[in-house]
Design a protein around this motif. Structure first.
Motif, mmCIF file in Angstrom:
data_model
loop_
_atom_site.group_PDB
_atom_site.id
_atom_site.type_symbol
_atom_site.label_atom_id
_atom_site.label_comp_id
_atom_site.label_asym_id
_atom_site.label_seq_id
_atom_site.Cartn_x
_atom_site.Cartn_y
_atom_site.Cartn_z
ATOM 1 N N LYS A 199 0.844 -1.201 0.000
ATOM 2 C CA LYS A 199 0.000 0.000 0.000
ATOM 3 C C LYS A 199 0.878 1.250 0.000
ATOM 4 N N ILE A 200 0.417 2.283 -0.701
ATOM 5 C CA ILE A 200 1.112 3.565 -0.667
ATOM 6 C C ILE A 200 0.431 4.398 0.416
ATOM 7 N N GLY A 232 -1.051 7.255 2.725
ATOM 8 C CA GLY A 232 -1.571 8.588 2.433
ATOM 9 C C GLY A 232 -2.493 8.609 1.223
ATOM 10 N N PHE A 233 -2.845 7.408 0.715
ATOM 11 C CA PHE A 233 -3.755 7.338 -0.448
ATOM 12 C C PHE A 233 -4.849 6.314 -0.183
ATOM 13 N N GLY A 234 -6.047 6.612 -0.675
ATOM 14 C CA GLY A 234 -7.187 5.710 -0.484
ATOM 15 C C GLY A 234 -7.917 6.032 0.812
ATOM 16 N N ARG A 263 -11.641 4.656 3.203
ATOM 17 C CA ARG A 263 -12.832 3.796 3.299
ATOM 18 C C ARG A 263 -14.086 4.525 2.831
ATOM 19 N N LEU A 295 -1.405 4.537 -9.119
ATOM 20 C CA LEU A 295 -2.505 3.782 -8.480
ATOM 21 C C LEU A 295 -3.607 3.513 -9.501
ATOM 22 N N LYS A 306 -4.383 -0.163 -10.031
ATOM 23 C CA LYS A 306 -5.694 -0.495 -9.435
ATOM 24 C C LYS A 306 -6.779 0.278 -10.172
ATOM 25 N N ARG A 324 -10.455 1.856 -8.935
ATOM 26 C CA ARG A 324 -10.634 1.813 -7.464
ATOM 27 C C ARG A 324 -10.771 3.220 -6.856
ATOM 28 N N LEU A 332 -8.555 5.815 -6.078
ATOM 29 C CA LEU A 332 -7.650 6.038 -4.940
ATOM 30 C C LEU A 332 -7.020 7.421 -5.055
ATOM 31 N N ASN A 353 -5.301 11.112 0.771
ATOM 32 C CA ASN A 353 -6.146 11.274 1.963
ATOM 33 C C ASN A 353 -5.518 12.274 2.931
ATOM 34 N N GLU A 404 -4.075 12.059 5.694
ATOM 35 C CA GLU A 404 -2.796 11.749 6.347
ATOM 36 C C GLU A 404 -1.601 12.299 5.566
HETATM 37 C C1 LIG Z 1 -7.459 3.766 3.951
HETATM 38 C C2 LIG Z 1 -7.603 2.304 3.532
HETATM 39 C C3 LIG Z 1 -7.380 1.407 4.761
HETATM 40 C C4 LIG Z 1 -9.028 2.082 3.006
HETATM 41 O O1 LIG Z 1 -9.149 0.718 2.828
HETATM 42 P P1 LIG Z 1 -10.385 0.075 2.117
HETATM 43 O O2 LIG Z 1 -11.573 0.929 2.174
HETATM 44 O O3 LIG Z 1 -10.506 -1.279 2.689
HETATM 45 O O4 LIG Z 1 -9.885 0.064 0.632
HETATM 46 P P2 LIG Z 1 -10.243 -1.076 -0.351
HETATM 47 O O5 LIG Z 1 -9.814 -2.378 0.187
HETATM 48 O O6 LIG Z 1 -11.686 -0.942 -0.713
HETATM 49 O O7 LIG Z 1 -9.313 -0.747 -1.575
HETATM 50 C C5 LIG Z 1 -9.671 -1.110 -2.888
HETATM 51 C C6 LIG Z 1 -8.455 -1.615 -3.625
HETATM 52 O O8 LIG Z 1 -7.482 -0.576 -3.669
HETATM 53 C C7 LIG Z 1 -6.272 -1.015 -3.076
HETATM 54 N N1 LIG Z 1 -5.727 0.080 -2.289
HETATM 55 C C8 LIG Z 1 -6.400 0.858 -1.407
HETATM 56 N N2 LIG Z 1 -5.568 1.781 -0.889
HETATM 57 C C9 LIG Z 1 -4.366 1.572 -1.454
HETATM 58 C C10 LIG Z 1 -3.122 2.209 -1.313
HETATM 59 N N3 LIG Z 1 -2.946 3.236 -0.470
HETATM 60 N N4 LIG Z 1 -2.076 1.730 -2.033
HETATM 61 C C11 LIG Z 1 -2.245 0.699 -2.873
HETATM 62 N N5 LIG Z 1 -3.415 0.041 -3.049
HETATM 63 C C12 LIG Z 1 -4.458 0.499 -2.351
HETATM 64 C C13 LIG Z 1 -6.655 -2.197 -2.205
HETATM 65 O O9 LIG Z 1 -5.554 -3.068 -2.050
HETATM 66 C C14 LIG Z 1 -7.754 -2.826 -3.025
HETATM 67 O O10 LIG Z 1 -7.158 -3.519 -4.081
HETATM 68 P P3 LIG Z 1 -7.903 -4.830 -4.711
HETATM 69 O O11 LIG Z 1 -9.267 -4.373 -5.163
HETATM 70 O O12 LIG Z 1 -7.014 -5.240 -5.829
HETATM 71 O O13 LIG Z 1 -7.978 -5.831 -3.594
HETATM 72 C C15 LIG Z 1 -6.607 1.970 2.423
HETATM 73 O O14 LIG Z 1 -6.845 2.803 1.316
HETATM 74 C C16 LIG Z 1 -5.171 2.087 2.884
HETATM 75 O O15 LIG Z 1 -4.658 1.157 3.508
HETATM 76 N N6 LIG Z 1 -4.475 3.236 2.567
HETATM 77 C C17 LIG Z 1 -3.119 3.419 2.977
HETATM 78 C C18 LIG Z 1 -3.022 3.759 4.470
HETATM 79 C C19 LIG Z 1 -3.513 5.161 4.777
HETATM 80 O O16 LIG Z 1 -3.188 6.115 4.099
HETATM 81 N N7 LIG Z 1 -4.310 5.277 5.858
HETATM 82 C C20 LIG Z 1 -4.848 6.542 6.321
HETATM 83 C C21 LIG Z 1 -6.309 6.653 5.999
HETATM 84 S S1 LIG Z 1 -6.971 8.260 6.428
#
Ligand SMILES: CC(C)(COP(=O)(O)OP(=O)(O)OC[C@H]1O[C@@H](n2cnc3c(N)ncnc32)[C@H](O)[C@@H]1OP(=O)(O)O)[C@@H](O)C(=O)NCCC(=O)NCCS
Length: 367
Positions: free
Chosen positions: A248-249, A251-253, A255, A295, A299, A302, A304, A307, A309
């Protein structure tokens, strides 16, 4: 009856305090865009808005500033409690212990009051700064009443009057931390209060929920990532290597947000003001663009995006805050949302009492 894992999608109540719409990228505080408030209003103004439902007049703002400044001094017994806690007690548990101990000061009443909310909010940075400086063996810095809430926090931590750009950046960060719907800590606070408990007990419950890495997770992993990447040239190969391994990268993505996180956008503006000329900011912007592009390649569909952070990391690092106080600093913003929800819960209370499905064995024989 079916269970819903993590209560996802379950509506636990109505609120007038804040709206989070992840599809549209909306974050609204009482009818105002949070990102606009963050870059145009002070901590005290937005706290007033969340607590009271409207922005303050100049007299109301002045009164609140005076009340908060007067409530910053640490009571003597609280200093002694902090000093008695072993150095190994994490800062979030120090906050929980001291907020519990404040229950003595007329703060443990039913129903909870706005005055209690204001006092706890004003005092939290003093507790953090006191503990921080004690552990570092530094002399304690008394609060300065003429400074606003965010400026005084930096002053008590560092012992120097902070630069205006730093104050604005911290203030924007704290404002964007204040409220985020029915998140785990806000829900915990409302559940505790719903038993007709009190403000201190409910805030203690919320702090307990915020302590876990799945909620108050610090932006420190983004800081290590940016430090590791170091230069613009290394961004693409570094990110590709992580994604190739299925990593995971940081600071991206998100929920909930499936478009740009509005908090990240506002923090970017605040960061630009503060460290726009710093070469490290250039690298961060380059990493952001590269990560979003890659991303989408790795992906597709998705959605992404950056965020909160990511830019929180940039701001907290530029302010030279110790990573051990990242989550407590987040807490000193979120306490405004918690206390607003606690007051809202009290105004129309019904005890929370969900059900569970029993999956254990039954006794043998007939009853
Ligand atoms: C925030 C987070 C936990 C949300 O998780 P989530 O809602 O469960 O996201 P999803 O599982 O629905 O993600 C969908 C897809 O994108 C991928 N993905 C999500 N965030 C990603 C990231 N930061 N880097 C790479 N891939 C990512 C997932 O692996 C998943 O891949 P798949 O469909 O091939 O299995 C997740 O995006 C993450 O771990 N981000 C990095 C940590 C971070 O920045 N956290 C602070 C949040 S404020």
């Amino acid at each position: 009856m079916a269970t819903v894992s993590g209560l996802e999608g379950v509506v636990a109540g109505e609120t007038e305090i804040g709206l989070v719409d992840g599809e549209k990228g909306y974050l609204v505080y009482r009818g105002y865009w949070a990102k606009e408030l963050a870059i145009s209003r002070s901590y005290e103004e937005v706290a007033y808005l969340l607590w009271n439902g409207h922005l303050p007049s100049s007299e109301e703002l002045e009164m609140l500033k005076l009340e908060m400044a007067a409530a910053r001094a640490m009571p003597e017994y609280l200093c002694r409690i902090v000093d008695l806690l072993p150095a190994s007690v994490p800062m979030m548990l120090v906050l929980q212990s001291t907020v519990a101990a404040l229950g003595e000061q007329g703060n443990a009443t039913w129903p909870p009051t706005l005055r209690q909310a204001v006092r706890l909010t004003a005092l939290l940075p003093s507790i953090i700064a006191y503990r921080y400086r004690r552990l570092k063996g530094l002399p304690i810095v008394e609060p300065l009443p003429e400074l606003g809430h965010a400026a005084n926090y930096l002053y008590m931590l560092n012992g120097q009057i902070p630069e205006e750009a730093h104050v604005q950046a911290l203030s924007a960060y704290l404002i964007l931390c204040m409220e985020h719907g029915m998140n785990a800590s806000t829900f915990a606070g409302r559940v505790v209060l719903s038993t007709e408990s009190d403000m201190c007990a409910a805030v203690c419950g919320a702090i307990g929920a915020m302590k876990g890495p799945l909620h108050g997770g610090a932006p420190s992993e983004v800081i290590s990532m940016l430090a590791d990447i170091g230069t613009k040239e290394r961004a693409e190969p570094w990110i590709r290597e992580v994604l190739d391994k299925g990593g995971k990268i940081m600071g991206f993505g998100h929920r909930i947000y499936k478009t740009k996180d509005p908090r990240a956008e506002a923090l970017k503006i605040a960061t630009e003001e503060m460290i726009g000329k710093d070469p490290s900011f250039d690298v961060a912007i380059h990493v952001e663009h590269t990560a979003i592009r890659l991303l989408e390649e790795y992906k597709p569909g998705r959605r992404l995006f950056t965020n909160v952070e990511f830019y929180a990391a940039a701001i907290l690092q530029a302010l030279e805050l110790d990573p051990e106080i990242f989550t407590p600093t987040f807490t000193s913003g979120r306490i405004v949302g918690w206390t607003s929800h606690i007051l809202e819960q009290a105004a129309n209370n019904r005890i929370f009492r969900p059900q569970s499905i029993y999956t254990g064995p039954m006794p043998e024989g007939e009853f």
